[in-house]
Motif scaffolding. Structure first.
Motif, short mmCIF file in Angstrom:
data_model
loop_
_atom_site.label_atom_id
_atom_site.label_comp_id
_atom_site.label_asym_id
_atom_site.label_seq_id
_atom_site.Cartn_x
_atom_site.Cartn_y
_atom_site.Cartn_z
N ASP A 1 -13.82 65.06 1.25
CA ASP A 1 -14.52 66.30 1.60
C ASP A 1 -15.02 66.40 3.04
O ASP A 1 -14.96 67.49 3.61
CB ASP A 1 -15.63 66.62 0.58
CG ASP A 1 -16.68 65.54 0.45
OD1 ASP A 1 -16.35 64.37 0.67
OD2 ASP A 1 -17.83 65.86 0.12
N HIS B 1 -13.09 69.70 -0.59
CA HIS B 1 -13.07 68.98 -1.87
C HIS B 1 -12.80 67.50 -1.64
O HIS B 1 -12.34 67.09 -0.58
CB HIS B 1 -12.02 69.57 -2.80
CG HIS B 1 -12.51 70.77 -3.58
ND1 HIS B 1 -13.38 70.65 -4.64
CD2 HIS B 1 -12.29 72.09 -3.42
CE1 HIS B 1 -13.65 71.85 -5.13
NE2 HIS B 1 -13.01 72.75 -4.40
N ASP B 2 -13.08 66.70 -2.68
CA ASP B 2 -12.92 65.25 -2.59
C ASP B 2 -11.49 64.80 -2.84
O ASP B 2 -11.20 63.60 -2.78
CB ASP B 2 -13.84 64.56 -3.61
CG ASP B 2 -15.32 64.79 -3.30
OD1 ASP B 2 -15.60 65.51 -2.32
OD2 ASP B 2 -16.16 64.25 -4.02
N LYS C 1 -16.88 71.41 -8.02
CA LYS C 1 -16.44 70.02 -8.20
C LYS C 1 -16.55 69.56 -9.65
O LYS C 1 -16.48 68.37 -9.93
CB LYS C 1 -17.25 69.11 -7.28
CG LYS C 1 -17.10 69.48 -5.80
CD LYS C 1 -17.66 68.42 -4.88
CE LYS C 1 -17.39 68.78 -3.43
NZ LYS C 1 -17.69 67.67 -2.49
#
Length: 328
Positions: A123, A130-131, A220
């Motif tokens: 992220d 986002h991760d 998430k």
């Protein structure tokens, strides 16, 4: 009836209270999270985290020096990356000349005896926020494709001098993937502290302010855990142990003391807890209003996390609490 049992006898003086105290806090329990930004001679306070700053690399090194004088020896830097360097595959995360990796290497050169825990998640470097990798059509977070990026990120951090790799992404299988890549490349000595139970929490808001890393769309919740679940943390724990984690973490801490205790009861691995930005901000803002004694509340919060079973605590209170403990 006159009571036979009198627990108050063990509370009648400070010396006795200290003698029978069940839980203790030490400066050695703390990991200090710090925010890194581009530039020189920069120290910018974060409005939503009173007393916490974003530091340029030179000022961060100065801050680490001040913390070391207080006895803090463990640090977890998090980078704020310029938007122009972000892309959907987070390529900047593996750039050895980039802000984060270059600073990690510089810190380790100047403070070889401290412990640096680095963050593995897309992220900060992702144009999507986002991760993991976001499918351009469906918006789905692509688990297995993301492992490739996370593995290369972890390897680059190990090469820069990281002592502990902290996968905070919550992708399935990432601990085994990272462990394998590290071992294959001669970094079997580098530890993995897995974010075993990272919940989809509202307490992360000030952190995202600090790093400008909020998702551009969606949330998430497809990879971070549902905050209604406790047993699920034990499933994640079993998988992380099986995949080779050296330590495990619960995040957030204060609203998840039951999860910390549950994990502590079910593992022999060291358990850490992340006393996150929103938890810090609540105490600080209430103290600023005069509604709480900030110092006493801080110490009570940290003691509660330790009492629940945490061996170590990532906390923005680290420097302030270390000063309190230093005073005795």
């Amino acid at each position: 009836m006159i009571p036979t049992h009198r627990p108050r006898r063990n509370r009648k003086s400070e010396v006795i209270r200290n003698m029978v105290q069940e839980t203790t806090l030490s400066v050695h329990d703390f990991i200090y999270p710090a925010f890194l930004i581009e530039g020189q001679n920069q120290q910018l306070e974060i409005h939503s985290m009173p007393g916490i700053h974003r530091f340029s690399a030179d000022r961060l090194i100065d801050e680490i020096g001040r913390c070391v004088e207080l006895g803090i020896k463990s640090f977890a830097p998090f980078p704020s990356i310029n938007d122009g360097l972000k892309d959907r595959l987070a390529k900047e995360s593996a750039n050895p000349e980039g802000l984060y990796l270059k600073t990690v290497a510089d810190i380790k050169r100047q403070f070889p005896d401290i412990v640096l825990m680095t963050d593995v998640a897309m992220d900060p470097y992702s144009s999507d926020g986002h991760d993991g990798i976001v499918d351009a059509d469906s918006g789905e977070i692509l688990n297995d494709a993301s492992l490739e990026v996370l593995g290369q990120m972890a390897l680059a951090q190990a090469r820069a001098g990281a002592d502990i790799i902290g996968p905070s992404d919550m992708m399935d299988g990432r601990v085994a993937w990272i462990r394998d890549i590290l071992d294959q490349n001669g970094f079997s000595h580098v530890s993995i502290m897995s974010y075993t139970a990272k919940y989809a929490s509202a307490f992360y808001g000030p952190f995202r302010d600090a790093l400008d890393s909020a998702p551009k769309r969606g949330d998430k919740k497809t990879y971070q855990m549902n905050y209604a679940n406790r047993r699920e943390a034990l499933r994640e724990l079993a998988l992380d142990e099986q995949e080779g984690a050296d330590m495990v973490m619960i995040k957030p801490a204060l609203s998840y003391l039951d999860v910390i205790h549950e994990v502590r009861t079910n593992t022999h691995l060291p358990v850490t807890a992340y006393n996150v930005s929103g938890e810090y901000a609540m105490v600080k803002s209430a103290a600023q209003q005069g509604w709480l004694d900030g110092e006493k509340t801080m110490m009570e919060v940290l003691m509660s996390i330790k009492r629940a079973g945490a061996d170590a605590i990532l906390t923005y209170f680290a420097k302030e609490a270390a000063a309190v403990l230093h005073r005795g």
